[in-house]
Design an enzyme around this catalytic site. Structure first.
Site, PDB file in Angstrom:
ATOM      1  N   ASP A 182      -7.543  78.547  61.976  1.00  7.18           N
ATOM      2  CA  ASP A 182      -6.084  78.484  61.981  1.00  7.18           C
ATOM      3  C   ASP A 182      -5.637  77.960  63.343  1.00  7.18           C
ATOM      4  O   ASP A 182      -6.106  78.435  64.392  1.00  7.18           O
ATOM      5  CB  ASP A 182      -5.509  79.889  61.731  1.00  7.18           C
ATOM      6  CG  ASP A 182      -3.999  79.894  61.686  1.00  7.18           C
ATOM      7  OD1 ASP A 182      -3.450  79.775  60.586  1.00  7.18           O
ATOM      8  OD2 ASP A 182      -3.371  80.015  62.758  1.00  7.18           O
ATOM      9  N   ASN A 190       5.664  72.391  65.917  1.00  7.14           N
ATOM     10  CA  ASN A 190       6.724  71.814  65.083  1.00  7.14           C
ATOM     11  C   ASN A 190       8.101  71.995  65.705  1.00  7.14           C
ATOM     12  O   ASN A 190       8.934  71.080  65.710  1.00  7.14           O
ATOM     13  CB  ASN A 190       6.697  72.453  63.692  1.00  7.14           C
ATOM     14  CG  ASN A 190       5.608  71.868  62.802  1.00  7.14           C
ATOM     15  OD1 ASN A 190       5.256  70.702  62.931  1.00  7.14           O
ATOM     16  ND2 ASN A 190       5.075  72.675  61.903  1.00  7.14           N
ATOM     17  N   HIS A 195       8.242  67.778  63.243  1.00  4.13           N
ATOM     18  CA  HIS A 195       7.231  67.832  62.186  1.00  4.13           C
ATOM     19  C   HIS A 195       6.342  66.592  62.136  1.00  4.13           C
ATOM     20  O   HIS A 195       5.181  66.684  61.705  1.00  4.13           O
ATOM     21  CB  HIS A 195       7.916  68.047  60.829  1.00  4.13           C
ATOM     22  CG  HIS A 195       8.462  69.428  60.668  1.00  4.13           C
ATOM     23  ND1 HIS A 195       7.675  70.494  60.308  1.00  4.13           N
ATOM     24  CD2 HIS A 195       9.711  69.928  60.844  1.00  4.13           C
ATOM     25  CE1 HIS A 195       8.412  71.591  60.240  1.00  4.13           C
ATOM     26  NE2 HIS A 195       9.655  71.276  60.571  1.00  4.13           N
ATOM     27  N   ASP A 199       2.440  66.952  61.983  1.00  2.00           N
ATOM     28  CA  ASP A 199       1.553  66.324  61.000  1.00  2.00           C
ATOM     29  C   ASP A 199       0.409  65.579  61.696  1.00  2.00           C
ATOM     30  O   ASP A 199      -0.738  65.607  61.235  1.00  2.00           O
ATOM     31  CB  ASP A 199       2.340  65.350  60.124  1.00  2.00           C
ATOM     32  CG  ASP A 199       3.282  66.047  59.157  1.00  2.00           C
ATOM     33  OD1 ASP A 199       3.180  67.290  59.012  1.00  2.00           O
ATOM     34  OD2 ASP A 199       4.117  65.349  58.546  1.00  2.00           O
ATOM     35  N   GLU A 225      -1.474  75.414  58.268  1.00  3.93           N
ATOM     36  CA  GLU A 225      -2.334  74.991  59.377  1.00  3.93           C
ATOM     37  C   GLU A 225      -3.718  75.626  59.314  1.00  3.93           C
ATOM     38  O   GLU A 225      -4.413  75.724  60.319  1.00  3.93           O
ATOM     39  CB  GLU A 225      -1.669  75.315  60.715  1.00  3.93           C
ATOM     40  CG  GLU A 225      -1.429  76.789  60.973  1.00  3.93           C
ATOM     41  CD  GLU A 225      -0.079  77.275  60.471  1.00  3.93           C
ATOM     42  OE1 GLU A 225       0.409  78.291  60.994  1.00  3.93           O
ATOM     43  OE2 GLU A 225       0.504  76.625  59.565  1.00  3.93           O
TER      44      GLU A 225
END
Length: 303
Positions: A182, A190, A195, A199, A225
């Site tokens: 994770d 973010n 975002h 990404d 994630e």
């Protein structure tokens, strides 16, 4: 079917396309017409590319003896090798309606004669459309099981894979381990950078993980994630070492140079136990990840 020969002494590199093959003489065409139709019918019994090529390899061996057959289609990471590669070869690019279907090569210890090459090219005509259908099917399957953002397999594919691998491991009494990772404080990425950069960070983590694991290992996007790596024939110690290598490599990433963004990940590791089913296996994996997050992040915990 048309062919364009680009030959050297021992190697022929040809483009096999549809329709018609004007280079073949009429007698050869007539001799193989019914054989090609029969072969096409046999090949249309499966949409699995590896099985299709195994059938084709067996059928063509009856007409033209060869030592090895290889096929590759990089677009879907398909590579098939049958038999043993030898000195002399004939190679073909397979094309239908300007749609490239990959490359195929036949090899053996003696040079291929012109009549044998004509026979191979006729029989390849019977392969083209079944192969095209198989690749279209494989593309559809891959699309349904691939995460579009990161390019790794998605959760649906993971569920099927883990169920299958648990069954195989228990049946053959072989080790099976999993890693879950994770990205630490990903919400902050973010919120701070947007975002689009988030990404980009996800793609970088997925790519780094894929480059770190072995060819036999499989990585999946579990959600958000989180990523899962399935390790066949791997015990706890090996899984822990790999998890530590993944953690170290990701910590060295700079996925967004203009932002000088640094990432860390927390990882949980567990190995399949005798009484495990999929739920118990994953509960223990989640527990290990939870411990890694709560004990300071950027670390590996084994349960």
């Amino acid at each position: 079917m048309t062919t364009q020969n680009l030959s050297t002494t021992d190697r022929y590199d040809s483009v096999i396309t549809h329709p018609a093959h004007p280079a073949l003489n009429k007698a050869t065409k007539n001799r193989f017409a019914s054989r090609v139709l029969e072969l096409t019918g046999v090949l249309q019994t499966t949409l699995e590319t590896h099985e299709l090529l195994a059938i084709f390899a067996k059928e063509i061996q009856l007409v033209v003896p060869y030592g090895g057959l290889s096929y590759e289609f990089p677009g879907l990471h398909i590579e098939v090798n049958i038999g043993v590669e030898s000195t002399h070869s004939c190679a073909y690019q397979l094309v239908v309606l300007e749609d490239h279907l990959g490359n195929m090569k036949f090899t053996r210890n003696e040079p291929f004669q012109e009549e044998e090459l004509e026979s191979i090219e006729c029989l390849l005509a019977g392969l083209l459309y079944p192969l095209r259908n198989s690749l279209l099917y494989q593309r559809a399957v891959d699309s349904a099981t691939t995460d579009p953002l990161t390019g790794v397999k998605n959760r649906a594919a993971m569920n099927d894979t883990i169920k299958r691998e648990i069954g195989l491991a228990q049946r053959h009494q072989s080790p099976l381990s999993c890693i879950i990772l994770d990205i630490d404080n990903f919400k902050r990425v973010n919120d701070t950078h947007g975002h689009l950069y988030g990404d980009q960070a996800l793609r970088a983590v997925a790519e780094c993980t894929e480059q770190t694991i072995r060819e036999s290992d499989m990585v999946f996007r579990y959600g958000g994630e989180e990523f899962v790596v399935v390790l066949t024939d791997t015990e706890t110690d090996g899984a822990e070492l790999l998890a530590e290598r993944i953690r170290t490599n990701i910590s060295r990433l700079n996925p967004i140079p203009e932002k000088n963004l640094r990432l860390t990940v927390s990882l949980g590791v567990t190995m399949l136990r005798n009484a495990d089913n999929g739920n118990l296996f994953f509960q223990r994996l989640d527990k290990a990840l939870y411990q890694a997050k709560n004990s300071g992040r950027n670390r590996v915990v084994v349960d």
